[in-house]
Design an enzyme around this catalytic site. Structure first.
Site, PDB file in Angstrom:
ATOM      1  CB  SER A 251       3.342  -6.658   5.734  1.00 20.48           C
ATOM      2  OG  SER A 251       4.719  -6.713   5.684  1.00 20.48           O
ATOM      3  CG  HIS A 392       5.692 -11.442   6.294  1.00 18.90           C
ATOM      4  ND1 HIS A 392       5.591 -10.626   7.394  1.00 18.90           N
ATOM      5  CD2 HIS A 392       5.529 -10.642   5.210  1.00 18.90           C
ATOM      6  CE1 HIS A 392       5.383  -9.383   6.988  1.00 18.90           C
ATOM      7  NE2 HIS A 392       5.329  -9.369   5.667  1.00 18.90           N
TER       8      HIS A 392
HETATM    9  C1  GTR Z   1       9.457  -5.833   3.832  1.00 21.11           C
HETATM   10  C2  GTR Z   1       9.701  -4.738   4.820  1.00 21.11           C
HETATM   11  C3  GTR Z   1       8.797  -4.880   6.007  1.00 21.11           C
HETATM   12  C4  GTR Z   1       7.361  -5.208   5.623  1.00 21.11           C
HETATM   13  C5  GTR Z   1       7.245  -6.060   4.387  1.00 21.11           C
HETATM   14  C6  GTR Z   1       5.893  -6.039   3.671  1.00 21.11           C
HETATM   15  O1  GTR Z   1      10.297  -5.757   2.735  1.00 21.11           O
HETATM   16  O2  GTR Z   1      11.046  -4.819   5.211  1.00 21.11           O
HETATM   17  O3  GTR Z   1       8.877  -3.711   6.794  1.00 21.11           O
HETATM   18  O4  GTR Z   1       6.612  -4.061   5.487  1.00 21.11           O
HETATM   19  O5  GTR Z   1       8.139  -5.699   3.409  1.00 21.11           O
HETATM   20  O6  GTR Z   1       5.209  -5.024   3.614  1.00 21.11           O
HETATM   21  O7  GTR Z   1       5.552  -7.080   3.119  1.00 21.11           O
END
Ligand code: GTR
Length: 413
Positions: A251, A392
């Protein structure tokens, strides 16, 4: 009202009642998951002005400069002094399977100081220096393992609460990594830069000082710089084959891993997991998280100059396929998750495809596909890609593919 999308995900899990008002498919204002709304776009040519493989280093330097000037910002060189203090060594960790080292890296610059804790596990059976996976973690070193010897982090924590010991252990399958003969090293990202917008008053930005300009480094560049400082140390550890260090991240830390790989050619392999916007995903697709959205939610992540592309991605002199191409000739791996639409899996894949011409020019293998593979059918050439089922996250499936990919290349390096 602006809601951090990740916070939204957490709310969805924690408060089922909110599901009524925030369905899983909900997108923050100004963003969408509609393939038919992806604008027509033309990607900048990573091989512009290049006639043959000998021209690549010059073009690579040019592209790196563009990313510094327009997106991640310019990072300083090393601090004046860096030392490592071993605070714990156990040659019988994980029931005798691993050697565990815990160190404090002390960084000093113009009488300012910063310490970052480095946690390393190496296979106890190793016959010589081992290849290592290096990555930052989100919740402190104590959260990656149940191992009671790892101190509970006292640093700033995202969300305010200190994570429980082992809370994110599913993202760090240390024993499986050790069993395959590799080492793993991790540091808490908050040690290098607490992840909030404070005008760069703390972390590595304060350590290194200097006047801030619109092209100064943001937090992602700060985390990437921290990964290079960790590598500085790994190079001094005789138990580690520092020519075989893969940098990886998930991420926002996947964005940091990619930028670390771009800035620091010592990383032999670069791995991005669900890195999305500002990572592997093409900005011009504006699918899921967009440049405007990321700069609004996280104004401290990139250089100020990146904001001029809010809602105007086609004006960017670069796109993320060129970030992938900056790894060439080194192997690079991109991992997506099917339900992680916010990170635009298709845009992550297409970056890998569009970096292909650079690899081909260098006599290396591109992804070998232009259509997205189905779930759980990884592509592994010099560029690699997979999409797995689920959300995710970083899972054992992801790690197994990272080890397959890195192992395949390390055997030939
Ligand atoms: C979210 C963000 C993403 C990603 C994610 C993370 O809020 O929009 O770009 O980086 O966080 O790091 O878990």
């Amino acid at each position: 009202m602006l809601i951090d999308y990740q916070m939204m995900r957490i709310l969805q899990t924690a408060l089922p009642l909110l599901l009524v008002t925030l369905p899983l498919a909900a997108q923050p204002e100004g963003t969408h998951y509609d393939e038919t709304r992806v604008p027509a776009y033309t990607l900048p040519d990573p091989l512009h002005g290049v006639r043959n493989a000998k021209d690549w280093p010059r073009r690579r330097a040019e592209i790196l400069e563009l990313f510094r000037a327009h997106m991640f910002g310019r990072s300083p060189a090393k601090p004046q002094r860096q030392t490592a203090e071993l605070i714990n060594l156990d040659t019988q960790a994980l029931s005798g399977k691993a050697v565990r080292k815990i160190l404090n890296l002390h960084l000093e610059h113009q009488n300012r100081k910063l310490a970052a804790e480095l946690l390393i596990y190496l296979p106890a059976q190793a016959k010589g220096p081992v290849p290592v996976f290096l990555g930052l973690n989100f919740s402190g070193n104590h959260a990656v393992t149940l191992d009671p010897a790892v101190p509970v982090s006292k640093q700033w924590m995202r969300g305010g609460a200190v994570a429980a010991r082992g809370a994110t252990a599913s993202r760090w399958p240390i024993e499986k990594i050790i069993e395959r003969g590799y080492g793993v090293a991790t540091l808490y990202y908050g040690d290098f830069d607490p992840d909030f917008d404070d005008g760069f008053a703390n972390g590595v930005h304060a350590l290194m000082g200097g006047e801030r300009t619109p092209e100064s480094w943001g937090a992602i560049a700060g985390w990437a710089w921290g990964l290079s400082r960790a590598l500085d140390h790994l190079e001094t550890d005789k138990d580690i084959d520092s020519k075989k260090v893969a940098v990886l991240g998930h991420s926002r830390l996947g964005k940091a891993a990619l930028w670390a790989g771009a800035e620091d050619p010592r990383f032999s392999i670069v791995i991005s997991n669900n890195s999305g916007c500002g990572g592997a995903a093409l900005s011009r697709r504006a699918f899921g998280e967009t440049v405007k959205r990321i700069n609004t939610s996280f104004p401290h992540w990139f250089s100020q100059t990146f904001r001029q592309y809010n809602g105007d991605e086609s004006a960017l002199p670069i796109d993320q396929h060129m970030l992938i191409a900056l790894m060439a000739p080194r192997p690079v791996y991109i991992a997506s998750a099917a339900e992680d639409l916010w990170a635009d899996p298709k845009g992550e894949f297409l970056s890998g495809v569009a970096a292909g011409p650079v690899y081909r020019l260098l006599g290396l293998r591109d992804l070998g596909a232009t259509e997205m593979p189905v779930i759980h059918k990884p592509l592994m050439q010099t560029i690699g890609y997979h999409i797995r089922e689920g959300k995710h996250d970083v899972t054992l499936y992801d790690w197994e593919r990272f080890m397959d990919f890195a192992g395949m290349h390390w055997r030939n390096q």
